[in-house]
Design an enzyme around this catalytic site. Structure first.
Site, PDB file in Angstrom:
ATOM      1  CB  SER A 121      -0.883   0.022   1.241  1.00  0.00           C
ATOM      2  OG  SER A 121      -0.089   0.329   2.369  1.00  0.00           O
ATOM      3  CE  LYS A 122       0.576   6.342  -3.712  1.00  0.00           C
ATOM      4  NZ  LYS A 122       1.857   6.724  -4.316  1.00  0.00           N
TER       5      LYS A 122
END
Ligand code: GLU
Length: 491
Positions: free
Chosen positions: A253-254
């Protein structure tokens, strides 16, 4: 070799091309190429609120950049056009009507409130939330009466009893009990079809033989397999690619790093390193070779060799790999790849780099052994483009320089010594040995001169050979920087 193998990549244009999507595309493409099959690109834009033409364009561009070509797709057409899902709406409607007529789907009038209450009751009893089939039992005349009265309804798939199997080349044979599958919604009350329905309609109409996609879709596959049976069509072979995990073991994820292909491109990772690294997310050429070309991927890729264990997207390894690719590039190519980054950083224009071509190549040569991405270059060479009286020193460089009690005095003495030799026409690189002798004669160790000198010339703690740097700066700038450096250090 040609075959009837047809695979596809089916991105939703609701965001940038994700690295996981890029891997899915690569594996499908490689499978088609190795087996003489066809690779299709289909745009799944049924989420009209979140889909944009801009994202679609960016996805196509990202795939092109990676070197993936499709045989059929929205931009080039093909025998199964259109390849954009919203443009196939009439066909979806036709197939939904057929399934309904054949008794594979039923109308469900349950209100959102009823469904919510059902879910709550099930969760209180620790039961799996699912539709209870109330409307499946409605008598035909009641259904007709409610439709005639204008009541809203959805179309649900009527899951049959029994068990279902499908072949998954990554996970082995998968068997599931149909009763575990909910009577899911095929068509919403506004008439729009859902993902699980259209994906099967399109895969059937496009003759897809193998479906390779991310593991997050594994939960959908039972629903889809039941649809193939309802349509009386052969079930494709599947391959669910392992999730990409961050080094923390959680879904990428980011939070743990960039997830869009574009971000790595923008940071200046070499394209071939990106392809190589993405392939390593679940596949290996063999147990020992980490660096391989896209040609080797195509020559060797088999879905059966994809591992089902989660793939760790290790950014340190990615950077290492990127550096290895950079090291292998011919100098001119490396310089050309770096150029847009240097221009974007505002250090020089393309025209200026062209005008000083030999110099620019020498600058690039000095860093090619050191950087891991093209984007790392500009901050490392910015000092070469800065005015001599005013460029940034980093704290470590200054600290190193100030460690030496006689640093300023040494710099000044060296400046005088160097001046005489440069004025006599010597090149800095010819003074390496003499400089070392000069240092020894003053009873110093190498860092006693080199650390203050490096700080004065570059403002950085590390970098290429100092004499090469002096060549790049030229006599006048070297003289100016050493004098100015001595002043700055004594201030
Ligand atoms: N449109 C789906 C997605 O972007 C792909 C579905 C599939 O490959 O079956 O996740």
């Amino acid at each position: 070799m040609s075959s009837n193998i047809r695979v596809r990549f089916a991105p939703s244009p609701t965001g940038k091309l994700h690295v996981g999507g890029a891997r899915t595309a690569l594996f499908n493409w490689a499978y088609a190429r190795r087996n003489g099959g066809k690779f299709l690109l289909r745009i799944e834009d049924t989420d009209e609120e979140r889909s944009t033409a801009e994202y679609e364009r960016a996805i196509l561009e990202g795939l092109h950049w990676l070197g993936i070509q499709w045989d059929e797709g929205p931009d080039i057409g093909g025998p199964c056009a259109p390849y954009r899902q919203t443009e196939r709406a009439a066909r979806h409607k036709e197939l939904a009507t057929k399934l309904f007529a054949d008794g594979w789907a039923y109308r469900c009038f349950c209100s959102a409130e009823r469904l919510e209450a059902l879910r709550e009751a099930q969760s209180k009893q620790h039961l799996k939330p699912e539709y209870d089939g109330l409307c499946r039992k409605l008598a035909k005349d009641e259904v007709e009466r409610r439709v005639a009265a204008g009541e809203k309804y959805v179309l649900r798939f009527a899951v049959p009893a029994g068990e279902t199997r499908f072949l998954d080349h990554v996970r082995g044979d998968v068997v599931f009990q149909n009763k575990e599958v909910d009577d899911w919604v095929m068509v919403r009350s506004d008439g729009t079809p859902t993902y699980n329905f259209v994906v099967v309609c399109d895969d059937i109409d496009m003759g897809i033989t193998h479906v390779f996609r991310g593991e997050e879709h594994l939960v959908n596959t039972p629903k889809q397999v039941l649809l193939y049976r309802a349509f009386g069509k052969p079930i494709p072979e599947f391959g669910h690619l392992p999730l990409m995990l961050g080094t923390d073991g959680k879904k990428l994820s980011k939070r743990t790093g960039d997830t869009a292909l574009q971000d790595y491109r923008d940071k200046g990772y070499p394209k071939d390193a990106i392809v190589n690294f993405l392939c390593l997310q679940g596949w290996a050429l063999n147990g020992t070779t980490e660096i391989f070309s896209v040609g080797e991927l195509v020559a060797n890729f088999d879905i059966k060799d994809v591992s089902k264990a989660g793939a760790i997207f290790d950014i340190d390894k990615f950077q290492w790999l990127a550096g290895e690719y950079i090291r292998k590039e011919p100098l001119e190519e490396f310089a050309a790849h770096c150029e847009p980054f240097v221009v974007a950083a505002g250090l020089a224009t393309s025209a200026e780099l062209v005008a000083r071509r030999d110099w620019w190549l020498a600058v690039a040569r000095g860093e090619q052994e050191r950087v891991r991405t093209y984007g790392e270059l500009p901050p490392r060479i910015a000092y070469l483009f800065a005015p001599d009286h005013d460029f940034a020193w980093d704290g470590e460089a200054e600290k190193n320089a100030k460690k030496h009690a006689t640093g300023v005095e040494t710099l000044r003495a060296y400046a005088t010594w160097l001046d005489e030799r440069l004025a006599a026409g010597k090149r800095p690189t010819e003074l390496r040995d003499e400089t070392k002798a000069w240092i020894a004669a003053r009873g110093l160790k190498i860092p006693g001169l080199f650390q203050p000198l490096r700080c004065a010339l570059t403002g950085q703690a590390g970098g290429p050979d100092l004499f090469e740097i002096m060549e790049l700066l030229g006599t006048e700038r070297v003289r100016a920087r050493i004098r100015r450096g001595a002043e700055r250090l004594s201030a």
